[in-house]
Write a protein that holds these residues in place. Structure first.
Motif, mmCIF file in Angstrom:
data_model
loop_
_atom_site.group_PDB
_atom_site.id
_atom_site.type_symbol
_atom_site.label_atom_id
_atom_site.label_comp_id
_atom_site.label_asym_id
_atom_site.label_seq_id
_atom_site.Cartn_x
_atom_site.Cartn_y
_atom_site.Cartn_z
ATOM 1 N N LEU A 1 4.991 3.243 1.738
ATOM 2 C CA LEU A 1 4.054 2.194 2.161
ATOM 3 C C LEU A 1 4.734 0.830 2.162
ATOM 4 C CD1 LEU A 1 1.117 2.119 3.045
ATOM 5 C CD2 LEU A 1 0.489 1.543 0.711
ATOM 6 N N ARG A 2 5.605 0.584 1.206
ATOM 7 C CA ARG A 2 6.346 -0.682 1.199
ATOM 8 C C ARG A 2 7.288 -0.767 2.403
ATOM 9 N NH1 ARG A 2 6.116 -0.092 -4.425
ATOM 10 N NH2 ARG A 2 7.989 1.179 -4.440
ATOM 11 N N SER A 3 7.853 0.360 2.796
ATOM 12 C CA SER A 3 8.722 0.348 3.977
ATOM 13 C C SER A 3 7.917 0.029 5.235
ATOM 14 C CB SER A 3 9.434 1.697 4.130
ATOM 15 O OG SER A 3 8.530 2.720 4.491
ATOM 16 N N VAL A 4 6.677 0.532 5.293
ATOM 17 C CA VAL A 4 5.799 0.190 6.415
ATOM 18 C C VAL A 4 5.481 -1.301 6.408
ATOM 19 C CG1 VAL A 4 3.495 0.562 7.396
ATOM 20 C CG2 VAL A 4 4.832 2.508 6.554
ATOM 21 N N ARG A 5 5.263 -1.850 5.223
ATOM 22 C CA ARG A 5 4.981 -3.283 5.113
ATOM 23 C C ARG A 5 6.155 -4.119 5.598
ATOM 24 N NH1 ARG A 5 5.122 -5.489 -0.849
ATOM 25 N NH2 ARG A 5 7.311 -5.027 -0.410
ATOM 26 N N ALA B 1 10.412 2.171 9.595
ATOM 27 C CA ALA B 1 9.729 3.257 8.884
ATOM 28 C C ALA B 1 9.431 4.421 9.819
ATOM 29 C CB ALA B 1 8.445 2.737 8.259
ATOM 30 N N ALA B 2 9.016 4.108 11.054
ATOM 31 C CA ALA B 2 8.733 5.170 12.012
ATOM 32 C C ALA B 2 10.002 5.915 12.405
ATOM 33 C CB ALA B 2 8.058 4.584 13.248
ATOM 34 N N VAL B 3 11.096 5.180 12.580
ATOM 35 C CA VAL B 3 12.365 5.816 12.915
ATOM 36 C C VAL B 3 12.827 6.726 11.779
ATOM 37 C CG1 VAL B 3 14.813 5.366 13.350
ATOM 38 C CG2 VAL B 3 13.066 4.009 14.513
ATOM 39 N N ALA B 4 12.512 6.344 10.549
ATOM 40 C CA ALA B 4 12.882 7.156 9.391
ATOM 41 C C ALA B 4 11.989 8.374 9.223
ATOM 42 C CB ALA B 4 12.835 6.303 8.127
ATOM 43 N N GLY B 5 11.021 8.555 10.117
ATOM 44 C CA GLY B 5 10.186 9.745 10.084
ATOM 45 C C GLY B 5 8.860 9.570 9.378
ATOM 46 N N LYS B 6 8.471 8.334 9.049
ATOM 47 C CA LYS B 6 7.210 8.102 8.355
ATOM 48 C C LYS B 6 6.068 7.952 9.367
ATOM 49 C CE LYS B 6 9.485 8.019 4.531
ATOM 50 N NZ LYS B 6 9.449 9.217 3.656
#
Length: 299
Positions: free
Chosen positions: A162-166, A172-177
Motif C-alpha cells: 500500500l505504501r508503494s501505491v502511495r 507498483a502496477a509494473v511490480a505486479g501489484k
C-alpha cells in the motif's frame, strides 16, 4: 467536573478512531478523503436506525455501522478510480455533503433535521457515573483494537504494498501489484473505522442529527493527523487526544475575555487551533511522530 472530563475523553476516543481512519486512507494509501464526516454520519445513522427504530441488540449497532460505512467507502472508491489528488478530495467532500443533505431532507429515512433521539447506550444511563466510565472503557478498547490492527497491517506485506501505491502507482502496477484492489481495500477499511466512530458517538450521546456532521469535523481530524504524524497509528491517536484537549482548553481561555461575543469567542478558538498547528509543524514538520523507514524483511 469528573463527568465533563469523562465526556471529553470519550469524544477524544471517537476522534482517535476518525484519525486512524484518515491515517489509513490518506497517510498510508495517499487517498485524500475530505468526506470523513460523511462516513462518520453513515455509521451513526446506521447504528441508530437499527437499534432505536429496529429494536435490535445494541451490540449489533457498531457492526451494522461498520458494514454500512464500508460499503459506502467501496462505492465512493470505485466511482473515483480515475481521480487523484485534488479531484478525489472534491468528490469525497461532495459525498459528505450529499449524506448531510439526505439526512436533513429525507424525513422518512432519517427523521430529517429532528434527527434520531432516544438511542440506547451500551450501558444503562441511569447508572450515572458508571455509564460514562463504561462507555469510556469501550471506546478505549475500540481505539486499542484498531491501533493494534493497523500496526499489524503496517508491518505486513499488504502495508508495504500500500505504501508503494502511495508513492507511485505506476511503479507498483509494473511490480505486479493490483492498485485498484489495494485502494479499494484501504478505503473501505478506513470508512468502516469511521463508521465505528459514528456508532460509538451516537450511542453515547443518545442523539444523532445532520448538524453534528459538519465539514469542520473533517478539518479537525486533518489537523490532528497532520500534527501527530500522518503515517503512524500512534501519531493519529496522540494528535486526536491533543486536539480535543486543546479545544477544551481554549473553550475556558475564551471565557477570560468577557467583552467578546459568543461568535467572536468561537472564532478565537479556531484561530488558536490553527496557530497551535503552525507552531507544531514549525518545530516538527513531519508531525510529533513521523513515519519510520522500514527495512526489508529478512529471509
Amino acid at each position: 467536573m469528573l463527568t465533563y472530563l469523562l465526556f471529553a475523553l470519550v469524544v477524544g476516543s471517537v476522534y482517535a478512531l476518525l484519525a486512524q481512519s484518515l491515517m489509513l486512507s490518506w497517510g498510508l494509501a495517499g487517498l485524500v478523503n475530505l468526506g470523513l464526516a460523511g462516513f462518520f454520519a453513515v455509521g451513526a445513522y446506521a447504528s441508530a436506525m437499527l437499534v432505536a427504530w429496529g429494536h435490535a441488540p445494541v451490540l449489533l449497532g457498531p457492526l451494522a455501522a461498520m458494514a454500512a460505512a464500508g460499503v459506502a467507502g467501496l462505492v465512493v472508491c470505485f466511482s473515483t478510480l480515475r481521480l487523484r489528488d485534488d479531484y478525489l478530495a472534491i468528490v469525497t467532500l461532495g459525498f459528505a455533503e450529499v449524506v448531510r443533505l439526505v439526512a436533513s431532507n429525507e424525513v422518512w429515512l432519517t427523521g430529517g433535521t429532528d434527527g434520531i433521539s432516544g438511542i440506547p447506550g451500551f450501558l444503562r444511563r441511569e447508572s450515572g457515573m458508571a455509564f460514562h466510565l463504561g462507555t469510556l472503557a469501550l471506546a478505549l478498547l475500540a481505539v486499542a483494537a484498531v491501533y493494534l490492527l493497523q500496526r499489524r497491517l503496517l508491518r505486513s506485506p499488504w502495508g508495504r504494498a500500500l505504501r508503494s501505491v502511495r508513492e507511485d502507482e505506476t511503479v507498483a502496477a509494473v511490480a505486479g501489484k493490483n492498485v485498484v484492489r489495494f485502494k479499494a481495500q484501504a478505503f473501505a477499511l478506513a470508512a468502516a473505522i469511521a463508521g465505528l466512530a459514528g456508532a460509538l458517538y451516537g450511542h453515547y450521546t443518545s442523539y444523532v442529527a445532520p448538524d453534528q456532521f459538519q465539514p469542520l469535523i473533517t478539518i479537525y481530524i486533518f489537523l490532528a493527523v497532520t500534527a501527530g504524524g500522518n503515517a503512524r497509528p500512534a501519531g493519529a491517536v496522540v494528535g486526536a487526544y491533543l486536539l480535543v484537549g486543546f479545544l477544551e482548553a481554549t473553550r475556558f481561555a475564551a471565557e477570560w475575555l468577557p467583552e467578546l461575543s459568543a461568535l467572536q469567542r468561537a472564532s478565537l478558538r479556531e484561530m488558536l487551533v490553527g496557530l497551535g498547528l503552525v507552531v507544531v509543524l514549525s518545530l516538527r514538520p513531519d508531525g510529533l511522530l513521523p513515519e519510520r523507514s522500514q527495512k526489508a524483511p529478512s529471509r
